[in-house]
Write a protein that holds these residues in place. Structure first.
Motif, PDB file in Angstrom:
ATOM      1  N   LEU A  31       3.240   5.396  -6.077  1.00  0.00           N
ATOM      2  CA  LEU A  31       2.853   5.396  -7.488  1.00  0.00           C
ATOM      3  C   LEU A  31       1.826   6.491  -7.755  1.00  0.00           C
ATOM      4  CD1 LEU A  31       2.383   4.259 -10.381  1.00  0.00           C
ATOM      5  CD2 LEU A  31       0.868   2.576  -9.332  1.00  0.00           C
ATOM      6  N   PHE A  32       0.802   6.586  -6.895  1.00  0.00           N
ATOM      7  CA  PHE A  32      -0.225   7.617  -7.079  1.00  0.00           C
ATOM      8  C   PHE A  32       0.374   9.019  -6.963  1.00  0.00           C
ATOM      9  CE2 PHE A  32      -3.422   4.233  -6.006  1.00  0.00           C
ATOM     10  CZ  PHE A  32      -4.095   4.278  -7.219  1.00  0.00           C
ATOM     11  N   GLU A  33       1.324   9.186  -6.058  1.00  0.00           N
ATOM     12  CA  GLU A  33       1.999  10.482  -5.938  1.00  0.00           C
ATOM     13  C   GLU A  33       2.742  10.808  -7.224  1.00  0.00           C
ATOM     14  OE1 GLU A  33       1.918  12.820  -3.638  1.00  0.00           O
ATOM     15  OE2 GLU A  33       0.610  11.691  -2.289  1.00  0.00           O
ATOM     16  N   ALA A  34       3.423   9.810  -7.786  1.00  0.00           N
ATOM     17  CA  ALA A  34       4.177  10.015  -9.023  1.00  0.00           C
ATOM     18  C   ALA A  34       3.257  10.303 -10.208  1.00  0.00           C
ATOM     19  CB  ALA A  34       5.052   8.791  -9.321  1.00  0.00           C
ATOM     20  N   LEU A  35       2.026   9.816 -10.156  1.00  0.00           N
ATOM     21  CA  LEU A  35       1.069  10.076 -11.230  1.00  0.00           C
ATOM     22  C   LEU A  35       0.598  11.527 -11.239  1.00  0.00           C
ATOM     23  CD1 LEU A  35      -1.160   6.867 -11.132  1.00  0.00           C
ATOM     24  CD2 LEU A  35       0.192   7.643 -13.091  1.00  0.00           C
ATOM     25  N   GLY A  36       0.718  12.194 -10.107  1.00  0.00           N
ATOM     26  CA  GLY A  36       0.270  13.579 -10.014  1.00  0.00           C
ATOM     27  C   GLY A  36      -1.222  13.692 -10.273  1.00  0.00           C
ATOM     28  N   LEU A  83       5.014  -3.134  -8.628  1.00  0.00           N
ATOM     29  CA  LEU A  83       5.259  -1.936  -7.827  1.00  0.00           C
ATOM     30  C   LEU A  83       6.695  -1.876  -7.313  1.00  0.00           C
ATOM     31  CD1 LEU A  83       2.005  -1.765  -5.641  1.00  0.00           C
ATOM     32  CD2 LEU A  83       2.592  -0.305  -7.588  1.00  0.00           C
ATOM     33  N   LYS A  84       7.458  -2.948  -7.519  1.00  0.00           N
ATOM     34  CA  LYS A  84       8.821  -3.026  -6.991  1.00  0.00           C
ATOM     35  C   LYS A  84       9.814  -2.383  -7.956  1.00  0.00           C
ATOM     36  CE  LYS A  84       7.575  -5.629  -3.469  1.00  0.00           C
ATOM     37  NZ  LYS A  84       7.521  -5.055  -2.138  1.00  0.00           N
ATOM     38  N   ARG A  85       9.598  -1.118  -8.249  1.00  0.00           N
ATOM     39  CA  ARG A  85      10.472  -0.348  -9.140  1.00  0.00           C
ATOM     40  C   ARG A  85      10.295   1.123  -8.808  1.00  0.00           C
ATOM     41  NH1 ARG A  85       7.012  -1.026 -14.802  1.00  0.00           N
ATOM     42  NH2 ARG A  85       5.015  -1.399 -13.780  1.00  0.00           N
ATOM     43  N   PRO A  86      11.111   1.996  -9.347  1.00  0.00           N
ATOM     44  CA  PRO A  86      10.951   3.415  -9.030  1.00  0.00           C
ATOM     45  C   PRO A  86       9.532   3.889  -9.363  1.00  0.00           C
ATOM     46  CG  PRO A  86      13.035   3.031 -10.153  1.00  0.00           C
ATOM     47  CD  PRO A  86      12.284   1.734 -10.202  1.00  0.00           C
ATOM     48  N   PRO A  87       8.905   4.668  -8.475  1.00  0.00           N
ATOM     49  CA  PRO A  87       7.529   5.118  -8.701  1.00  0.00           C
ATOM     50  C   PRO A  87       7.314   5.818 -10.036  1.00  0.00           C
ATOM     51  CG  PRO A  87       8.200   5.603  -6.452  1.00  0.00           C
ATOM     52  CD  PRO A  87       9.416   5.103  -7.168  1.00  0.00           C
ATOM     53  N   ALA A  88       8.288   6.612 -10.488  1.00  0.00           N
ATOM     54  CA  ALA A  88       8.141   7.318 -11.768  1.00  0.00           C
ATOM     55  C   ALA A  88       8.042   6.335 -12.928  1.00  0.00           C
ATOM     56  CB  ALA A  88       9.305   8.272 -11.980  1.00  0.00           C
ATOM     57  N   LEU A 138       0.830  -1.212   0.000  1.00  0.00           N
ATOM     58  CA  LEU A 138       0.000   0.000   0.000  1.00  0.00           C
ATOM     59  C   LEU A 138       0.866   1.265   0.000  1.00  0.00           C
ATOM     60  CD1 LEU A 138      -2.787  -1.173   2.444  1.00  0.00           C
ATOM     61  CD2 LEU A 138      -2.978  -0.890  -0.032  1.00  0.00           C
ATOM     62  N   PHE A 139       2.008   1.217   0.654  1.00  0.00           N
ATOM     63  CA  PHE A 139       2.942   2.342   0.617  1.00  0.00           C
ATOM     64  C   PHE A 139       3.478   2.538  -0.805  1.00  0.00           C
ATOM     65  CE2 PHE A 139       7.374   3.871   0.862  1.00  0.00           C
ATOM     66  CZ  PHE A 139       7.139   5.142   1.369  1.00  0.00           C
ATOM     67  N   GLU A 140       3.861   1.419  -1.453  1.00  0.00           N
ATOM     68  CA  GLU A 140       4.364   1.497  -2.826  1.00  0.00           C
ATOM     69  C   GLU A 140       3.271   1.990  -3.777  1.00  0.00           C
ATOM     70  OE1 GLU A 140       7.667  -2.098  -2.408  1.00  0.00           O
ATOM     71  OE2 GLU A 140       5.649  -2.546  -3.165  1.00  0.00           O
TER      72      GLU A 140
END
Length: 196
Positions: A88-93, A181-186, A82-84
């Motif tokens: 991801l959602f943060e990186a999506l903007g 999800l196990k990769r950089p969020p961007a 859930l943190f990852e």
């Protein structure tokens, strides 16, 4: 036995073999038929969201959905996933409004809508918690071909063994692929944008 007789027997054998092969070929379909090996993942469900509202699979149509099965008493795998997902959602903007994250409990005995709402308060608001009766939860676990099993621990307590895959469902509700999800969020965000 004369050579002529041997040749006649051989010719009769060859003619018989040709007739058998021709008959077998005539019985085969004229156009090749495809054998489907695709396994259906996902399907109809009815659950309750963290605000106490009834939801179905149709509630989430029109946007890609990330689905994760877990439980609020999970010591590490669930909060990490859930943190990852939150990262991801943060990186999506602003694109995060075009995607839904679903955290579906595998522990409906403890994970009421109220418990789910409180637990998910620590994560991105695009992640919704879904619960239901044990029968409803078992049905959605089966529909997603996931796994969950109660494992007794000390005393009367227990934990849950469960699938730790993030399912990417397309806008039409069909399964696309497991989502990493196990990769950089961007990088994960760029991958997910292809399905918006």
């Amino acid at each position: 036995m004369s050579n002529r007789r041997v040749l006649l027997l051989l010719a009769a054998f060859v003619v018989g073999a040709v007739v058998i092969v021709a008959s077998a070929l005539a019985l085969l379909p004229q156009t090749p038929t495809a054998v489907s090996t695709q396994t259906t993942i996902g399907g109809p469900f009815e659950l309750t969201d963290q605000d106490g509202q009834k939801v179905t699979q149709d509630t989430f149509l029109g946007a890609p959905t990330l689905v994760f099965f877990g439980f609020t008493h999970c010591p590490d795998i669930c909060p990490t996933a859930l943190f990852e997902m939150s990262q991801l959602f943060e990186a999506l903007g602003s694109d995060s409004r075009k995607v839904t994250g679903l955290f579906i409990t595998v522990d409906p005995e403890r994970d009421t809508p109220e418990v789910m709402k409180s637990y998910l308060g620590s994560f991105h608001p695009s992640i919704q918690g879904l619960s239901g009766t044990p029968e409803q939860v078992a049905a959605v676990i089966k529909a997603y071909r996931a796994y969950a099993k109660k494992v007794p621990t000390q005393g009367e307590d227990y934990t849950m063994d469960h699938t730790a895959i993030v399912y990417l469902m397309g806008k039409d509700g069909s399964f696309v692929a497991p989502f990493n999800l196990k990769r950089p969020p961007a990088e994960a965000a760029e991958d997910l944008r292809r399905y918006l």
